[in-house]
Design a protein around this motif. Structure first.
Motif, PDB file in Angstrom:
ATOM      1  N   VAL A  85      26.151  42.139  51.793  1.00 23.46           N
ATOM      2  CA  VAL A  85      27.306  42.873  51.768  1.00 23.46           C
ATOM      3  C   VAL A  85      28.563  42.206  52.439  1.00 23.46           C
ATOM      4  CG1 VAL A  85      28.235  45.265  52.276  1.00 23.46           C
ATOM      5  CG2 VAL A  85      25.893  44.808  51.607  1.00 23.46           C
ATOM      6  N   GLU A  86      29.707  42.006  51.696  1.00 20.30           N
ATOM      7  CA  GLU A  86      30.652  41.542  52.328  1.00 20.30           C
ATOM      8  C   GLU A  86      31.827  42.471  52.904  1.00 20.30           C
ATOM      9  OE1 GLU A  86      30.394  38.960  48.370  1.00 20.30           O
ATOM     10  OE2 GLU A  86      30.375  41.155  49.063  1.00 20.30           O
ATOM     11  N   SER A  87      32.450  41.978  53.986  1.00 16.80           N
ATOM     12  CA  SER A  87      33.593  43.188  54.493  1.00 16.80           C
ATOM     13  C   SER A  87      34.546  42.393  55.290  1.00 16.80           C
ATOM     14  CB  SER A  87      32.870  44.108  55.468  1.00 16.80           C
ATOM     15  OG  SER A  87      32.186  43.489  56.604  1.00 16.80           O
ATOM     16  N   GLY A  88      35.761  42.883  55.603  1.00 20.76           N
ATOM     17  CA  GLY A  88      36.511  42.066  56.458  1.00 20.76           C
ATOM     18  C   GLY A  88      38.029  41.820  55.737  1.00 20.76           C
ATOM     19  N   GLY A  89      37.956  42.026  54.168  1.00 17.88           N
ATOM     20  CA  GLY A  89      39.214  41.734  53.506  1.00 17.88           C
ATOM     21  C   GLY A  89      40.187  42.598  53.745  1.00 17.88           C
ATOM     22  N   GLY A  90      41.451  42.337  53.234  1.00 17.61           N
ATOM     23  CA  GLY A  90      42.468  43.069  53.445  1.00 17.61           C
ATOM     24  C   GLY A  90      43.717  42.308  52.943  1.00 17.61           C
ATOM     25  N   ARG A 130      35.473  32.217  46.068  1.00 15.65           N
ATOM     26  CA  ARG A 130      36.523  32.982  46.142  1.00 15.65           C
ATOM     27  C   ARG A 130      37.101  32.630  44.728  1.00 15.65           C
ATOM     28  NH1 ARG A 130      41.635  29.804  49.535  1.00 15.65           N
ATOM     29  NH2 ARG A 130      41.611  27.786  48.415  1.00 15.65           N
ATOM     30  N   GLN A 131      37.795  33.745  44.011  1.00 13.96           N
ATOM     31  CA  GLN A 131      38.091  33.853  42.606  1.00 13.96           C
ATOM     32  C   GLN A 131      39.536  34.374  42.928  1.00 13.96           C
ATOM     33  OE1 GLN A 131      35.647  35.470  39.893  1.00 13.96           O
ATOM     34  NE2 GLN A 131      36.615  34.488  38.274  1.00 13.96           N
ATOM     35  N   ALA A 132      40.811  33.501  42.724  1.00 16.34           N
ATOM     36  CA  ALA A 132      42.155  34.046  42.493  1.00 16.34           C
ATOM     37  C   ALA A 132      42.232  34.652  41.161  1.00 16.34           C
ATOM     38  CB  ALA A 132      42.979  32.866  42.799  1.00 16.34           C
ATOM     39  N   PRO A 133      43.274  35.338  41.076  1.00 15.80           N
ATOM     40  CA  PRO A 133      43.741  35.783  39.666  1.00 15.80           C
ATOM     41  C   PRO A 133      44.027  34.818  38.625  1.00 15.80           C
ATOM     42  CG  PRO A 133      45.122  37.003  41.566  1.00 15.80           C
ATOM     43  CD  PRO A 133      44.372  35.914  42.101  1.00 15.80           C
ATOM     44  N   GLY A 134      43.134  35.009  37.655  1.00 17.06           N
ATOM     45  CA  GLY A 134      43.310  33.926  36.407  1.00 17.06           C
ATOM     46  C   GLY A 134      42.615  32.447  36.437  1.00 17.06           C
ATOM     47  N   LYS A 135      42.044  32.443  37.457  1.00 20.78           N
ATOM     48  CA  LYS A 135      41.176  31.451  37.977  1.00 20.78           C
ATOM     49  C   LYS A 135      39.696  31.535  37.921  1.00 20.78           C
ATOM     50  CE  LYS A 135      45.067  29.150  40.405  1.00 20.78           C
ATOM     51  NZ  LYS A 135      45.491  28.629  41.757  1.00 20.78           N
ATOM     52  N   GLU A 136      39.086  30.374  37.921  1.00 23.38           N
ATOM     53  CA  GLU A 136      37.517  30.255  38.014  1.00 23.38           C
ATOM     54  C   GLU A 136      37.076  30.392  39.385  1.00 23.38           C
ATOM     55  OE1 GLU A 136      36.563  27.601  34.084  1.00 23.38           O
ATOM     56  OE2 GLU A 136      35.999  26.985  36.142  1.00 23.38           O
ATOM     57  N   ASP A 185      45.782  31.713  49.260  1.00 23.39           N
ATOM     58  CA  ASP A 185      44.422  31.913  49.697  1.00 23.39           C
ATOM     59  C   ASP A 185      44.096  33.316  49.087  1.00 23.39           C
ATOM     60  OD1 ASP A 185      43.934  29.774  51.369  1.00 23.39           O
ATOM     61  OD2 ASP A 185      45.201  30.711  53.003  1.00 23.39           O
ATOM     62  N   THR A 186      44.913  34.017  48.458  1.00 22.64           N
ATOM     63  CA  THR A 186      44.695  35.348  47.893  1.00 22.64           C
ATOM     64  C   THR A 186      43.631  35.292  46.732  1.00 22.64           C
ATOM     65  OG1 THR A 186      47.023  36.103  48.460  1.00 22.64           O
ATOM     66  CG2 THR A 186      45.815  37.306  46.500  1.00 22.64           C
ATOM     67  N   ALA A 187      42.520  35.910  46.913  1.00 22.61           N
ATOM     68  CA  ALA A 187      41.570  35.734  46.192  1.00 22.61           C
ATOM     69  C   ALA A 187      40.537  37.135  46.518  1.00 22.61           C
ATOM     70  CB  ALA A 187      40.776  34.661  46.013  1.00 22.61           C
ATOM     71  N   VAL A 188      39.424  37.273  45.547  1.00 16.22           N
ATOM     72  CA  VAL A 188      38.429  38.035  45.773  1.00 16.22           C
ATOM     73  C   VAL A 188      37.112  36.949  46.544  1.00 16.22           C
ATOM     74  CG1 VAL A 188      36.518  39.500  44.958  1.00 16.22           C
ATOM     75  CG2 VAL A 188      38.764  39.703  44.016  1.00 16.22           C
ATOM     76  N   TYR A 189      37.033  37.247  47.547  1.00 18.69           N
ATOM     77  CA  TYR A 189      35.888  36.360  48.332  1.00 18.69           C
ATOM     78  C   TYR A 189      34.474  36.896  48.260  1.00 18.69           C
ATOM     79  CZ  TYR A 189      39.619  33.366  50.325  1.00 18.69           C
ATOM     80  OH  TYR A 189      40.810  32.729  50.348  1.00 18.69           O
ATOM     81  N   PHE A 190      33.597  35.997  47.825  1.00 15.66           N
ATOM     82  CA  PHE A 190      32.169  36.356  47.429  1.00 15.66           C
ATOM     83  C   PHE A 190      31.179  35.806  48.497  1.00 15.66           C
ATOM     84  CE2 PHE A 190      34.396  36.956  43.689  1.00 15.66           C
ATOM     85  CZ  PHE A 190      33.909  38.311  43.310  1.00 15.66           C
ATOM     86  N   CYS A 191      30.254  36.345  48.940  1.00 13.67           N
ATOM     87  CA  CYS A 191      29.115  35.848  49.660  1.00 13.67           C
ATOM     88  C   CYS A 191      28.117  35.728  48.608  1.00 13.67           C
ATOM     89  CB  CYS A 191      28.673  36.634  50.794  1.00 13.67           C
ATOM     90  SG  CYS A 191      27.347  36.074  51.798  1.00 13.67           S
TER      91      CYS A 191
END
Length: 121
Positions: free
Chosen positions: A5-10, A36-42, A88-94
């Motif tokens: 479970v990830e947390s801490g983004g904002g 991490r996955q930025a908009p439109g990127k792998e 650095d804007t992206a969804v970050y996954f563990c």
């Protein structure tokens, strides 16, 4: 069973810091990585930490700014992100796997839901 479970983004301004947390269970001897996955990127690997604590960085632009660490007793893996930039804007996954660190998305067996990091003025 492994659960992450990830947390801490904002939403933060350029130059600010965030610390992401990956709360896990059942992964004491697993390698754990941040992607991490930025908009439109792998999705791309950022950093990985082995169960014994040593780590590997994969993304050159974040070296010296991002630091991965692990609290074994608490079963938490952190990603400290300093001097954040709009790129650095992206969804970050563990992610976790029962083998050595890898920079390939397909090598990981377990994933968290992701946490959004947005950097803008």
């Amino acid at each position: 069973q492994v659960q992450l479970v990830e947390s801490g983004g904002g939403l933060v301004q350029p130059g600010e810091s965030l610390r992401l947390s990956c709360q896990g269970s059942g992964f004491s001897y697993f390698a754990v990585a941040w992607f991490r996955q930025a908009p439109g990127k792998e999705r791309e690997a950022v950093s990985c930490i082995r169960w014994r604590g040593d780590f590997i960085d994969y993304v050159e632009p974040v070296k010296g700014r991002f630091t991965i660490s692990r609290d074994t007793l608490a079963n938490i893996v952190y990603l400290q992100m300093d001097s954040l930039k709009p790129d650095d804007t992206a969804v970050y996954f563990c992610a976790a796997r029962g083998y050595d660190c890898s920079g390939n998305v397909r090598d990981y067996e377990y994933w968290g839901q992701g946490t959004q990091v947005s950097v803008s003025s």
